[in-house]
Design an enzyme around this catalytic site. Structure first.
Site, PDB file in Angstrom:
ATOM      1  N   CYS A  24      56.183  66.193  40.899  1.00  0.00           N
ATOM      2  CA  CYS A  24      56.183  66.895  39.621  1.00  0.00           C
ATOM      3  C   CYS A  24      56.188  65.918  38.459  1.00  0.00           C
ATOM      4  O   CYS A  24      56.805  64.851  38.521  1.00  0.00           O
ATOM      5  CB  CYS A  24      57.408  67.804  39.515  1.00  0.00           C
ATOM      6  SG  CYS A  24      57.482  69.084  40.791  1.00  0.00           S
ATOM      7  N   ARG A  46      59.549  58.275  35.699  1.00  0.00           N
ATOM      8  CA  ARG A  46      60.390  58.243  36.899  1.00  0.00           C
ATOM      9  C   ARG A  46      60.101  56.947  37.641  1.00  0.00           C
ATOM     10  O   ARG A  46      59.545  56.930  38.727  1.00  0.00           O
ATOM     11  CB  ARG A  46      60.095  59.452  37.794  1.00  0.00           C
ATOM     12  CG  ARG A  46      60.303  60.778  37.090  1.00  0.00           C
ATOM     13  CD  ARG A  46      59.694  61.929  37.868  1.00  0.00           C
ATOM     14  NE  ARG A  46      60.531  62.368  38.964  1.00  0.00           N
ATOM     15  CZ  ARG A  46      60.181  63.321  39.828  1.00  0.00           C
ATOM     16  NH1 ARG A  46      59.010  63.916  39.725  1.00  0.00           N
ATOM     17  NH2 ARG A  46      60.993  63.681  40.800  1.00  0.00           N
ATOM     18  N   PRO A  47      60.457  55.815  37.030  1.00  0.00           N
ATOM     19  CA  PRO A  47      60.087  54.523  37.607  1.00  0.00           C
ATOM     20  C   PRO A  47      60.810  54.254  38.917  1.00  0.00           C
ATOM     21  O   PRO A  47      61.872  54.814  39.191  1.00  0.00           O
ATOM     22  CB  PRO A  47      60.524  53.526  36.526  1.00  0.00           C
ATOM     23  CG  PRO A  47      61.610  54.231  35.772  1.00  0.00           C
ATOM     24  CD  PRO A  47      61.232  55.682  35.789  1.00  0.00           C
ATOM     25  N   ILE A  48      60.212  53.381  39.736  1.00  0.00           N
ATOM     26  CA  ILE A  48      60.842  52.996  40.988  1.00  0.00           C
ATOM     27  C   ILE A  48      61.303  51.542  40.925  1.00  0.00           C
ATOM     28  O   ILE A  48      61.432  50.874  41.951  1.00  0.00           O
ATOM     29  CB  ILE A  48      59.895  53.224  42.186  1.00  0.00           C
ATOM     30  CG1 ILE A  48      58.607  52.417  42.030  1.00  0.00           C
ATOM     31  CG2 ILE A  48      59.588  54.702  42.346  1.00  0.00           C
ATOM     32  CD1 ILE A  48      57.743  52.440  43.287  1.00  0.00           C
ATOM     33  N   ASP A  49      61.566  51.051  39.718  1.00  0.00           N
ATOM     34  CA  ASP A  49      61.970  49.666  39.572  1.00  0.00           C
ATOM     35  C   ASP A  49      63.293  49.361  40.273  1.00  0.00           C
ATOM     36  O   ASP A  49      63.501  48.261  40.790  1.00  0.00           O
ATOM     37  CB  ASP A  49      62.056  49.275  38.090  1.00  0.00           C
ATOM     38  CG  ASP A  49      62.971  50.178  37.284  1.00  0.00           C
ATOM     39  OD1 ASP A  49      62.908  51.401  37.475  1.00  0.00           O
ATOM     40  OD2 ASP A  49      63.744  49.660  36.463  1.00  0.00           O
ATOM     41  N   LEU A  50      64.219  50.354  40.317  1.00  0.00           N
ATOM     42  CA  LEU A  50      65.489  50.127  40.995  1.00  0.00           C
ATOM     43  C   LEU A  50      65.282  49.949  42.498  1.00  0.00           C
ATOM     44  O   LEU A  50      65.978  49.148  43.134  1.00  0.00           O
ATOM     45  CB  LEU A  50      66.448  51.288  40.740  1.00  0.00           C
ATOM     46  CG  LEU A  50      66.945  51.476  39.304  1.00  0.00           C
ATOM     47  CD1 LEU A  50      67.844  52.699  39.222  1.00  0.00           C
ATOM     48  CD2 LEU A  50      67.693  50.243  38.822  1.00  0.00           C
ATOM     49  N   ASP A  52      68.112  69.861  38.486  1.00  0.00           N
ATOM     50  CA  ASP A  52      67.230  70.789  39.192  1.00  0.00           C
ATOM     51  C   ASP A  52      67.613  72.250  38.998  1.00  0.00           C
ATOM     52  O   ASP A  52      66.834  73.142  39.373  1.00  0.00           O
ATOM     53  CB  ASP A  52      67.237  70.479  40.694  1.00  0.00           C
ATOM     54  CG  ASP A  52      66.367  69.286  41.049  1.00  0.00           C
ATOM     55  OD1 ASP A  52      65.757  68.705  40.142  1.00  0.00           O
ATOM     56  OD2 ASP A  52      66.300  68.937  42.239  1.00  0.00           O
ATOM     57  N   ARG A  90      56.228  73.963  47.454  1.00  0.00           N
ATOM     58  CA  ARG A  90      56.709  72.637  47.862  1.00  0.00           C
ATOM     59  C   ARG A  90      58.197  72.658  48.186  1.00  0.00           C
ATOM     60  O   ARG A  90      58.674  71.835  48.966  1.00  0.00           O
ATOM     61  CB  ARG A  90      56.500  71.611  46.732  1.00  0.00           C
ATOM     62  CG  ARG A  90      55.092  71.062  46.582  1.00  0.00           C
ATOM     63  CD  ARG A  90      55.075  69.954  45.538  1.00  0.00           C
ATOM     64  NE  ARG A  90      56.108  68.968  45.856  1.00  0.00           N
ATOM     65  CZ  ARG A  90      56.935  68.431  44.962  1.00  0.00           C
ATOM     66  NH1 ARG A  90      56.879  68.802  43.701  1.00  0.00           N
ATOM     67  NH2 ARG A  90      57.833  67.535  45.332  1.00  0.00           N
ATOM     68  N   ARG A  95      56.490  62.985  45.757  1.00  0.00           N
ATOM     69  CA  ARG A  95      57.412  62.045  45.135  1.00  0.00           C
ATOM     70  C   ARG A  95      58.192  61.294  46.211  1.00  0.00           C
ATOM     71  O   ARG A  95      58.425  60.097  46.111  1.00  0.00           O
ATOM     72  CB  ARG A  95      58.374  62.807  44.202  1.00  0.00           C
ATOM     73  CG  ARG A  95      59.399  61.920  43.505  1.00  0.00           C
ATOM     74  CD  ARG A  95      58.745  60.980  42.536  1.00  0.00           C
ATOM     75  NE  ARG A  95      59.680  60.053  41.936  1.00  0.00           N
ATOM     76  CZ  ARG A  95      59.315  59.015  41.179  1.00  0.00           C
ATOM     77  NH1 ARG A  95      58.036  58.787  40.960  1.00  0.00           N
ATOM     78  NH2 ARG A  95      60.209  58.202  40.656  1.00  0.00           N
ATOM     79  N   LYS A 153      65.717  70.699  50.882  1.00  0.00           N
ATOM     80  CA  LYS A 153      64.467  69.966  50.659  1.00  0.00           C
ATOM     81  C   LYS A 153      64.741  68.511  50.327  1.00  0.00           C
ATOM     82  O   LYS A 153      64.111  67.597  50.875  1.00  0.00           O
ATOM     83  CB  LYS A 153      63.685  70.605  49.515  1.00  0.00           C
ATOM     84  CG  LYS A 153      62.536  69.737  48.977  1.00  0.00           C
ATOM     85  CD  LYS A 153      62.057  70.199  47.632  1.00  0.00           C
ATOM     86  CE  LYS A 153      60.998  69.276  47.064  1.00  0.00           C
ATOM     87  NZ  LYS A 153      61.547  67.987  46.566  1.00  0.00           N
ATOM     88  N   ASN A 154      65.681  68.257  49.410  1.00  0.00           N
ATOM     89  CA  ASN A 154      65.904  66.888  48.952  1.00  0.00           C
ATOM     90  C   ASN A 154      66.553  66.008  50.013  1.00  0.00           C
ATOM     91  O   ASN A 154      66.587  64.793  49.869  1.00  0.00           O
ATOM     92  CB  ASN A 154      66.748  66.892  47.676  1.00  0.00           C
ATOM     93  CG  ASN A 154      65.967  67.409  46.480  1.00  0.00           C
ATOM     94  OD1 ASN A 154      64.740  67.395  46.463  1.00  0.00           O
ATOM     95  ND2 ASN A 154      66.672  67.895  45.469  1.00  0.00           N
ATOM     96  N   ILE A 157      68.626  63.841  32.387  1.00  0.00           N
ATOM     97  CA  ILE A 157      68.015  63.134  33.512  1.00  0.00           C
ATOM     98  C   ILE A 157      66.505  63.002  33.325  1.00  0.00           C
ATOM     99  O   ILE A 157      65.956  61.904  33.411  1.00  0.00           O
ATOM    100  CB  ILE A 157      68.313  63.871  34.844  1.00  0.00           C
ATOM    101  CG1 ILE A 157      69.807  64.212  34.964  1.00  0.00           C
ATOM    102  CG2 ILE A 157      67.852  63.025  36.027  1.00  0.00           C
ATOM    103  CD1 ILE A 157      70.738  63.042  34.980  1.00  0.00           C
TER     104      ILE A 157
END
Length: 419
Positions: free
Chosen positions: A116, A121-125, A306, A398, A92, A22-23, A328
């Site tokens: 989820c 879970r920022p996306i700043d990077l 996970d 999912r 996500r 999935k990932n 994490i």
């Protein structure tokens, strides 16, 4: 509303085959936007996230054909269009459209990602990397708009302040067609990153170092079509291995890459789990006399975040007291209250999970709060005496391909029902 109903306490036996990761596939599908020709993916899992990504690709103009576990995508007619709502907000992984659309069109307008609820879970990077390559960011309603000037994206040296799988992949997607060289330092090392890099290289990209902490990308002008085999899902594999140890009387898990699970399997051996690891499978014996252990998650190749939730029901069978610390995602403790409803001796102390065993779990009405918590409840329901009803199962669907069918083939009394 649908529920999963399990009549537990039945030992399971047989074989199960692990689906594609999935990932990986949630990044591979957006990556295909970068190609000018047809790309075929083999080993695509039958999960709702894939269905949502197919819908998004078709809305954008891609032609998609599905043949059992293969997916054929022609991205040649994809249009750069705003995607602020709908399926985008449920995923996500929708943030991978930032990198792929930037790489192809030099701009992207995409709604903020969903998925989820596991805490911040920022996306700043991701944004830091895009800006280093020449993109400017602004907000348009509930969507983020990224754009470059006429010069387009250019190579850059990008240091990831924290190890991030999503940011590493997204940077690769944006960089493969950027002018010049991009270097990602402190890159994540997960197998899914290698899988995405392999697809891109097979399409004509020049990526070196995937799987190490320094990835180098030399930009190219065009990417062509290819055929690619998705790697096995190491999280699904770990889930079924934990399930086999918890309720199995001899279960073989096929299509497993041992090297992707070394940290997880080492912890099972510490517990006393008896299993035989082969080249592409793991055979798990019926278990007895398991002992409690302590777990601390870490970026790959450490113990995967996970997998701490799917392992928890097995831990509740073990003798003694142990702890789980997830470094994490701080909110990856929501399964604890649900397991306690099933008579599990388990609690949280701030972000630490403390459990005591062995336990005789009892069936109950519980709720999946996220994807991997849902997997934990399925295993707990198979272990428990009596009936377990799991709601919010959209989370489970999912990420676990054909879970009802696979468990039924092993002898489980499990069904999907309308509430």
């Amino acid at each position: 509303m649908k529920k999963i109903v399990i009549n537990g306490g039945r030992p399971l036996q047989g074989e199960v085959t692990i689906s594609g990761a999935k990932n990986s596939v949630v990044a591979l599908i957006p990556a295909i936007i970068l190609a000018d020709e047809v790309v075929t993916l083999d080993g695509v899992p039958d999960i709702s996230d894939v269905a949502s990504l197919i819908d998004i690709m078709e809305v954008m103009g891609a032609k998609v054909k599905r043949y059992e576990d293969s997916l054929e995508i022609d991205p040649s007619q994809v249009k750069n269009m705003p995607m602020p709502y709908g399926k985008i907000n449920s995923l996500r992984a929708s943030y991978y459209f930032y990198g792929s659309l930037l790489g192809r069109f030099g701009q992207a307008t995409v709604g903020l990602p969903g998925g989820c609820d596991l805490g911040p879970r920022p996306i700043d990077l991701h944004l830091k990397a895009f800006e280093a390559m020449g993109a400017k960011m602004s907000y348009e309603g509930n969507a983020m708009h990224l754009a470059t000037d006429q010069a387009g994206l250019h190579g850059a040296v990008i240091y990831m302040d924290t190890v991030s799988v999503g940011a590493t992949i997204n940077t690769m997607l944006a960089a493969v067609k950027a002018k010049g060289r991009t270097i990602i330092e402190n890159a994540a090392r997960e197998p899914e990153i290698i899988d995405v890099a392999t697809l891109l290289n097979n399409m004509g990209a020049h990526i070196r170092g995937a799987g190490t902490d320094i990835i180098t990308i030399e930009g190219v002008d065009k990417l062509h079509g290819t055929r690619h085999q998705v790697i096995p899902d190491r999280i699904e594999a770990g889930t079924y291995i934990a399930l086999a140890a918890a309720v199995g009387k001899g279960i073989q898990i096929n299509n497993v890459l041992y090297e992707h699970l070394e940290g997880f399997l080492a912890k099972l051996e510490e517990m006393g789990v008896r299993m035989t690891v082969s080249e592409d499978s793991v055979y798990v014996e019926e278990q007895a006399n398991l002992k409690a252990i302590n777990i601390k998650t870490a970026p790959y190749p450490g113990f995967a975040t996970d997998l701490q939730q799917p392992l928890t029901p097995l831990l509740l069978k073990a003798k003694g007291q142990g702890t789980i610390i997830d470094t994490i995602y701080e909110k990856r403790v929501n399964h604890v209250a649900e397991l306690a409803k099933m008579s599990g001796q388990i609690k949280t102390d701030k972000n630490k999970i403390i459990y005591q065993g062995p336990n005789d779990l009892q069936g109950a009405a519980v709720k999946a709060t996220d994807l991997r918590a849902g997997a934990a409840l399925v295993i707990a329901g198979l272990l428990a005496q009596g009936q377990t009803q799991i709601s919010n199962i959209e989370f489970i669907l999912r990420g676990y391909s054909n879970i009802i069918e696979k468990l039924t083939q092993l002898g489980a009394d499990i069904r999907l029902v309308e509430d």
